[in-house]
Design an enzyme around this catalytic site. Structure first.
Site, PDB file in Angstrom:
ATOM      1  N   LYS A 238       0.961  -1.246  -0.088  1.00  0.00           N
ATOM      2  CA  LYS A 238       0.168  -0.311  -0.178  1.00  0.00           C
ATOM      3  C   LYS A 238       0.749   1.391   0.198  1.00  0.00           C
ATOM      4  O   LYS A 238       1.949   1.059   0.893  1.00  0.00           O
ATOM      5  CB  LYS A 238      -0.616   0.090   1.104  1.00  0.00           C
ATOM      6  CG  LYS A 238      -2.069   1.112   1.618  1.00  0.00           C
ATOM      7  CD  LYS A 238      -2.692   1.144   3.105  1.00  0.00           C
ATOM      8  CE  LYS A 238      -4.110   2.537   2.561  1.00  0.00           C
ATOM      9  NZ  LYS A 238      -5.069   1.678   3.882  1.00  0.00           N
TER      10      LYS A 238
ATOM     11  N   SER B  16      -9.597   1.992   2.744  1.00  0.00           N
ATOM     12  CA  SER B  16      -9.481   2.833   1.918  1.00  0.00           C
ATOM     13  C   SER B  16      -8.174   1.612   1.419  1.00  0.00           C
ATOM     14  O   SER B  16      -7.399   2.496   0.367  1.00  0.00           O
ATOM     15  CB  SER B  16      -8.023   3.831   2.686  1.00  0.00           C
ATOM     16  OG  SER B  16      -6.990   3.639   3.694  1.00  0.00           O
TER      17      SER B  16
ATOM     18  N   SER C  27     -10.041   0.430   7.012  1.00  0.00           N
ATOM     19  CA  SER C  27     -10.048   0.170   5.448  1.00  0.00           C
ATOM     20  C   SER C  27      -8.746  -1.036   5.159  1.00  0.00           C
ATOM     21  O   SER C  27      -8.700  -1.322   3.931  1.00  0.00           O
ATOM     22  CB  SER C  27      -8.519   1.263   5.810  1.00  0.00           C
ATOM     23  OG  SER C  27      -9.661   2.645   5.787  1.00  0.00           O
TER      24      SER C  27
END
Lengths: 95, 492
Positions: B78, B158, B182
């Protein structure tokens, strides 16, 4: 509690975000929607409740106060948008 | 010939160890898959060259039998984890072009164990969002679609680039971070597994901070076993994170005994929220039945302050974010817009660099922390948070784990909720409690809705009982059976 555009202008300045004049009004509406919604916390009786300050049951650790790292200014300032010879630069702040 | 991208992480690991194939072969297959799926927009930065170099080194180690536990396995990271020498943006314009000169502890741990980096995945800007629609680098598209309908669906957020990349078989696994859901919510939306560990289990050092008392990193994978493998590598004590907890990392794979006989599983009545779709109710009931059939005892429980978790979260998280994001000032990294003096330079830089949702949250956070309002908002929210944590504490005296749905719906269409922050925030209604209380939670794929879209069940455990969470999730995964992979429409 709700905020007016004057308060939003003040908060934007505190947050160091330039908000255009015409954006103040819609932003005020958005913030009031959220603030109105969190208002429901008022229903909860929190008398005598300690606020949470630590997520896990652990004491913060102590460490020796000693230098363990450093001596590479170019790596620290290398990402600065206007770095100069191992320094960060800012607009003139002292007359 | 082995279809390398169809392998689970465990199968790939075992195949590499047995020298059935090489990490270069495995990595090349994933690089090709990544390049053929650019329309999904999973990656902000692809690092194919670095991946192949790492893979070559891994092959040497595997050849000499000195490979680590994740040796040669290609992963996606990420773009919130700082990676030495590779751009790290948090999907924000304000960090565009930022190349850290240090490596986050969690990613360091993965490289120490031999993993290979394919690239940096897209996310909601500064991890603020539930649909990956707030990224400066554009929306991520869910590899799943409604049947006969080309409407792009959101991958959750997210960690939307990570979830979509793993679901689309572009990476064997990916790192995520979870502040209000998330990891778990995007895992549920894309039919994969995602675990948010206990607060303190994975180091936060080198991860771009959103809300420091809630943020926690975790793995996103296609199976529970793979999550166990990857968590074992990511977790561990780190003196550089003062909230990192010094306790040994168990062998999480060993926790997958397949046996839940006699375990007490709590089902909280407050999670039966108004207007919950019948499909979610049915999914939850199926999960209850599977665990009952496997010999677990189902216990009705009450978590009375559940309703107040989201509003408390939307005070605590923006407050911490407004403080954390103060560092983006146009001086140390990223974007700078000039002004007539230093304050105007800050204000112009932050106005140009932060997107609308980030600005909204920084403003809320600044307001609730401002003089005269701190007690009414922040202190009140932290007290409510104590009550929420207390609810869990008393329930965990009676049960071993808690079962809930992960999300109140399946993936929705891009643009369907982006105009209404409150309806977007409701995505995290079942997950946010775990962050407020610091508890481990996993989302495991457990079936589909009426349109064939993936749905997830969540298992929440006691602090540092990731083993229990994984063990129960493994039983659910086996009972649910194999889940259909997405049609690879993006390859056409």
């Amino acid at each position: 509690m709700s905020v007016d555009t004057e308060t939003v202008r003040r908060i934007a300045h505190l947050a160091r975000i330039a908000v255009k004049e015409e954006a103040l009004e819609p932003m005020t509406g958005e913030l009031n929607t959220i603030l109105g919604w969190v208002e429901q916390l008022g229903e909860v009786n929190t008398d005598g409740v300690e606020p949470m300050t630590s997520v896990v049951d652990a004491k913060l650790r102590w460490r020796q106060d000693e230098v363990t790292d450093g001596n590479y200014p170019e790596r620290v300032t290398g990402s600065a948008p206007d770095g100069d010879d191992g320094f960060f630069t800012v607009p003139k702040v002292v007359e | 010939m082995t279809e390398f991208t169809k392998l689970t992480m465990a199968e790939a690991r075992d195949g590499l160890k047995a020298k059935d194939f090489t990490s270069v072969e495995l990595t090349e297959a994933h690089v090709s898959a990544m390049e053929a799926a650019r329309v999904l927009n999973c990656f902000v930065t692809e690092t194919a060259e670095r991946a192949l170099m790492q893979a070559q080194k891994s092959d040497e180690k595997l050849q000499s039998g000195t490979g680590g536990p994740m040796e040669g396995l290609p992963l996606a990271i990420k773009d919130l984890f700082c990676t030495d020498g590779v751009q790290t943006t948090a999907s924000s314009h304000i960090l565009e072009g930022f190349v850290p000169r240090y490596e986050s502890t969690v990613s360091s741990n993965l490289w120490r164990d031999g993993a290979v980096m394919l690239g940096k995945t897209n996310l909601d800007e500064f991890a603020m969002g539930s649909s990956n629609e707030t990224s400066y680098f554009g929306n991520v598209i869910n590899p799943y679609r409604r049947p006969g309908d080309e409407t792009p669906l959101v991958p959750g957020g997210s960690s939307g680039g990570s979830s979509a990349a793993v679901a689309a078989r572009l990476a064997l696994g990916a790192t995520g971070t979870d502040t209000g859901g998330s990891i778990r919510q995007p895992a549920a939306f894309t039919g994969i597994v995602g675990i948010k560990p206990t607060y303190g289990r994975c180091s936060r050092w080198g991860i771009v901070a959103f809300a420091s008392s809630l943020d926690q990193a975790g793995p996103m994978t296609r199976t529970v076993q793979d999550a166990a493998i990857m968590l074992g590598s990511m977790a561990g004590y780190d003196p550089k994170d003062s909230t990192s907890v010094d306790r040994p990392v168990p062998d999480y794979e060993k926790a997958l005994t397949g046996d839940v006989k006699g375990l007490k599983i709590g089902v909280p009545k407050e999670y039966r929220v108004d207007g919950m779709p019948s499909e979610i109710e049915a999914l939850w009931q199926r999960g209850i039945d599977w665990l009952k059939d496997a010999g677990a005892e189902i216990v009705d429980i009450s978590l009375p302050h559940t309703k107040y978790a989201l509003p408390a979260y939307y005070i605590v998280a923006p407050a911490e974010a407004s403080s954390n994001l103060a560092r983006y000032d146009g001086v140390k990294y990223g974007l700078r817009h000039d002004g007539k003096d230093i304050v105007e330079m800050y204000e112009q830089t932050r106005a140009a660099g932060f997107g609308a949702e980030v600005q909204r949250r920084v403003m809320i956070g600044t307001y609730v922390l401002s003089a005269g309002y701190y007690d009414a908002y922040y202190l009140k929210a932290q007290k409510v948070r104590s009550l929420i944590a207390g609810d869990f504490k008393s329930v965990f005296e009676k049960v071993d784990a808690i079962l809930t749905p992960t999300t109140p719906s399946a993936a929705f269409g891009a643009g369907e909720k982006s105009d209404d922050p409150l309806s977007m925030y409701l995505n995290d209604v079942f997950t946010v409690t775990g962050n407020l209380a610091g508890l481990p939670g996993i989302s495991v794929p457990a079936g589909v809705d009426g349109q064939g879209l993936p749905l997830g069940l969540q298992v929440v455990g006691k602090p540092f009982d990731e083993e229990m969470v994984l063990r129960v999730a493994d039983v659910i995964e086996k009972a649910a059976g194999p889940q259909a992979a997405p049609q690879e429409w993006w390859k056409a």
